[in-house]
Write a protein that holds these residues in place. Structure first.
Motif, mmCIF file in Angstrom:
data_model
loop_
_atom_site.group_PDB
_atom_site.id
_atom_site.type_symbol
_atom_site.label_atom_id
_atom_site.label_comp_id
_atom_site.label_asym_id
_atom_site.label_seq_id
_atom_site.Cartn_x
_atom_site.Cartn_y
_atom_site.Cartn_z
ATOM 1 N N GLU A 160 -4.310 4.497 -6.309
ATOM 2 C CA GLU A 160 -3.365 5.617 -6.199
ATOM 3 C C GLU A 160 -2.829 5.736 -4.773
ATOM 4 N N LEU A 161 -3.723 5.665 -3.797
ATOM 5 C CA LEU A 161 -3.302 5.777 -2.399
ATOM 6 C C LEU A 161 -2.385 4.622 -2.004
ATOM 7 N N LEU A 162 -2.724 3.421 -2.449
ATOM 8 C CA LEU A 162 -1.936 2.240 -2.089
ATOM 9 C C LEU A 162 -0.540 2.280 -2.705
ATOM 10 N N SER A 163 -0.425 2.933 -3.851
ATOM 11 C CA SER A 163 0.876 2.989 -4.536
ATOM 12 C C SER A 163 1.801 4.066 -3.965
ATOM 13 N N ASP A 164 1.274 4.904 -3.075
ATOM 14 C CA ASP A 164 2.075 5.963 -2.451
ATOM 15 C C ASP A 164 2.855 5.359 -1.283
ATOM 16 N N ALA A 165 4.172 5.302 -1.419
ATOM 17 C CA ALA A 165 5.020 4.656 -0.409
ATOM 18 C C ALA A 165 4.871 5.286 0.971
ATOM 19 N N ALA A 166 4.522 6.561 1.017
ATOM 20 C CA ALA A 166 4.420 7.269 2.299
ATOM 21 C C ALA A 166 3.190 6.858 3.107
ATOM 22 N N ILE A 167 2.144 6.416 2.439
ATOM 23 C CA ILE A 167 0.886 6.110 3.147
ATOM 24 C C ILE A 167 0.333 4.720 2.843
ATOM 25 N N GLY A 168 0.924 4.027 1.860
ATOM 26 C CA GLY A 168 0.362 2.756 1.391
ATOM 27 C C GLY A 168 0.248 1.676 2.434
ATOM 28 N N SER A 169 1.032 1.777 3.520
ATOM 29 C CA SER A 169 0.999 0.740 4.554
ATOM 30 C C SER A 169 0.042 1.074 5.696
ATOM 31 N N ASN A 170 -0.686 2.188 5.590
ATOM 32 C CA ASN A 170 -1.640 2.563 6.637
ATOM 33 C C ASN A 170 -2.627 1.420 6.877
ATOM 34 N N PRO A 171 -2.787 0.951 8.119
ATOM 35 C CA PRO A 171 -3.621 -0.232 8.364
ATOM 36 C C PRO A 171 -5.091 -0.057 7.992
ATOM 37 N N ILE A 172 -5.650 1.140 8.201
ATOM 38 C CA ILE A 172 -7.061 1.344 7.841
ATOM 39 C C ILE A 172 -7.204 1.424 6.324
ATOM 40 N N LEU A 173 -6.231 2.010 5.648
ATOM 41 C CA LEU A 173 -6.228 2.009 4.178
ATOM 42 C C LEU A 173 -6.181 0.575 3.658
ATOM 43 N N ARG A 174 -5.311 -0.243 4.233
ATOM 44 C CA ARG A 174 -5.208 -1.652 3.822
ATOM 45 C C ARG A 174 -6.505 -2.409 4.110
ATOM 46 N N LEU A 175 -7.135 -2.095 5.233
ATOM 47 C CA LEU A 175 -8.400 -2.737 5.597
ATOM 48 C C LEU A 175 -9.497 -2.373 4.600
ATOM 49 N N MET A 176 -9.574 -1.087 4.248
ATOM 50 C CA MET A 176 -10.579 -0.658 3.273
ATOM 51 C C MET A 176 -10.289 -1.256 1.892
ATOM 52 N N ALA A 177 -8.991 -1.367 1.551
ATOM 53 C CA ALA A 177 -8.612 -1.981 0.276
ATOM 54 C C ALA A 177 -9.058 -3.435 0.237
ATOM 55 N N GLY A 178 -8.782 -4.165 1.313
ATOM 56 C CA GLY A 178 -9.199 -5.566 1.374
ATOM 57 C C GLY A 178 -10.703 -5.714 1.257
ATOM 58 N N THR A 179 -11.431 -4.809 1.915
ATOM 59 C CA THR A 179 -12.898 -4.860 1.889
ATOM 60 C C THR A 179 -13.428 -4.588 0.481
ATOM 61 N N ILE A 180 -12.893 -3.550 -0.160
ATOM 62 C CA ILE A 180 -13.369 -3.192 -1.499
ATOM 63 C C ILE A 180 -13.018 -4.274 -2.517
ATOM 64 N N PHE A 181 -11.791 -4.782 -2.474
ATOM 65 C CA PHE A 181 -11.405 -5.808 -3.439
ATOM 66 C C PHE A 181 -12.127 -7.129 -3.180
ATOM 67 N N MET A 182 -12.504 -7.380 -1.923
ATOM 68 C CA MET A 182 -13.326 -8.553 -1.634
ATOM 69 C C MET A 182 -14.699 -8.393 -2.272
ATOM 70 N N HIS A 183 -15.259 -7.186 -2.205
ATOM 71 C CA HIS A 183 -16.537 -6.915 -2.883
ATOM 72 C C HIS A 183 -16.391 -7.102 -4.398
ATOM 73 N N GLU A 184 -15.215 -6.745 -4.910
ATOM 74 C CA GLU A 184 -14.938 -6.907 -6.341
ATOM 75 C C GLU A 184 -14.718 -8.374 -6.725
ATOM 76 N N ARG A 185 -14.626 -9.229 -5.713
ATOM 77 C CA ARG A 185 -14.277 -10.651 -5.864
ATOM 78 C C ARG A 185 -12.870 -10.826 -6.452
ATOM 79 N N ASP A 186 -12.031 -9.811 -6.259
ATOM 80 C CA ASP A 186 -10.622 -9.881 -6.658
ATOM 81 C C ASP A 186 -9.833 -10.255 -5.398
ATOM 82 N N TYR A 187 -9.920 -11.540 -5.058
ATOM 83 C CA TYR A 187 -9.389 -11.988 -3.775
ATOM 84 C C TYR A 187 -7.865 -11.907 -3.714
ATOM 85 N N ALA A 188 -7.206 -12.140 -4.828
ATOM 86 C CA ALA A 188 -5.742 -12.051 -4.843
ATOM 87 C C ALA A 188 -5.295 -10.627 -4.530
ATOM 88 N N GLU A 189 -5.980 -9.643 -5.114
ATOM 89 C CA GLU A 189 -5.637 -8.241 -4.848
ATOM 90 C C GLU A 189 -5.964 -7.867 -3.404
#
Length: 293
Positions: A97-126
């Motif tokens: 939900e946060l990533l899909s919000d155009a106003a905040i989706g590009s926040n670097p710490i949000l992107r970093l946390m997204a990468g970390t969580i999806f890496m844990h999920e082994r969803d490397y493409a995401e």
């Protein structure tokens, strides 16, 4: 003249795994000297340090619904890592939900946390969807880790070269260089060892640095040296998952009992790659034994 970087020491403590030092030093950074963005970054590093030492509930409890986007993202990482599959699913759903919000989706710490969580999920493409464009050294270093997990050392090397062009002496560049060297193997192992040795001379020994040196020793066949480094690391943090995983492998190579370390690893991180690999191997053995009986 450039203004002083008040968060330099705090960031470095976090990068090398000196989480308790990061927590302490975050309190000594004068708030009046920091910009609003720097205040958020300071708090993000503080809470990520608490997550790293397993204090997930403290983070979940302290970050309220009105906190900055970056801190909301850090809270989602704490929720994700704190327990059952229901927590993980709700954290991933809110993250999307946060990533899909155009106003905040590009926040670097949000992107970093997204990468970390999806890496844990082994969803490397995401994960790469949110990190591949980089933007800061942490995102580039995370890209290196993701590509290594994907067994794409060639892409990891490309990310490393970008980091080297930006700042060859940056602590994260040095760590990423060592990670890539370990994957490449051969003569590169000695280069990785020199990097970890240099870090251990610059900073107090942390689990991150000690495990790096131990991995190099194991790659070079020096399992007794590796065991000493890993026991030193275990003495610093008896619940460090990488230390327990590496001790399991090291003990097996030394012909020593490894069950206790593996059982401890199952308790502190049941989703760890080594736990799943050992469980899969045990299942395969059981199936083969049943087929023969």
């Amino acid at each position: 003249m450039a203004s002083p970087d008040h968060l330099f020491g705090l960031r470095n403590s976090f990068y090398i795994g000196a989480y308790h030092a990061a927590i302490t030093s975050s309190q000594s950074v004068p708030a009046h000297a920091l910009s609003p963005d720097e205040l958020v970054e300071r708090d993000a590093i503080l809470y990520r340090s608490y997550i790293a030492i397993g204090s997930h509930q403290l983070v979940v409890g302290e970050i309220g619904p009105c906190a900055a986007t970056a801190l909301q993202a850090v809270k989602l990482l704490a929720v994700y890592l704190s327990g059952d599959s229901g927590n993980r699913e709700s954290a991933v759903s809110r993250l999307r939900e946060l990533l899909s919000d155009a106003a905040i989706g590009s926040n670097p710490i949000l992107r970093l946390m997204a990468g970390t969580i999806f890496m844990h999920e082994r969803d490397y493409a995401e994960a790469l969807k949110h990190t591949h464009s980089g933007g800061n050294m942490e995102l580039l270093a995370l890209n290196v880790q993701i590509y290594i997990q994907m067994h794409r050392a060639d892409h990891a090397e490309k990310q490393l070269r970008v980091m080297q062009q930006l700042d060859e002496d940056h602590t994260l560049t040095q760590l990423a260089n060592a990670w890539v060297d370990l994957v490449m193997g051969g003569s590169k192992i000695q280069e990785a060892h020199l990097i970890f040795q240099d870090l251990s001379e610059k900073y107090p020994p942390t689990c991150t640095i000690l495990n790096g040196k131990a991995l190099c020793s194991m790659h070079m066949g020096n399992f007794e040296d590796a065991e000493g480094l890993l026991l030193e690391s275990l003495n610093k943090d008896a619940k460090d998952a990488e230390t327990l995983a590496n001790l399991t492998v090291c003990s097996l190579n030394l012909g020593k009992p490894a069950t206790r370390y593996l059982n401890q690893l199952k308790l502190v991180n049941p989703e760890h790659t080594l736990v799943k690999r050992m469980s899969s191997a045990a299942d395969s053995f059981d199936r083969a034994f049943q087929a023969m009986s």
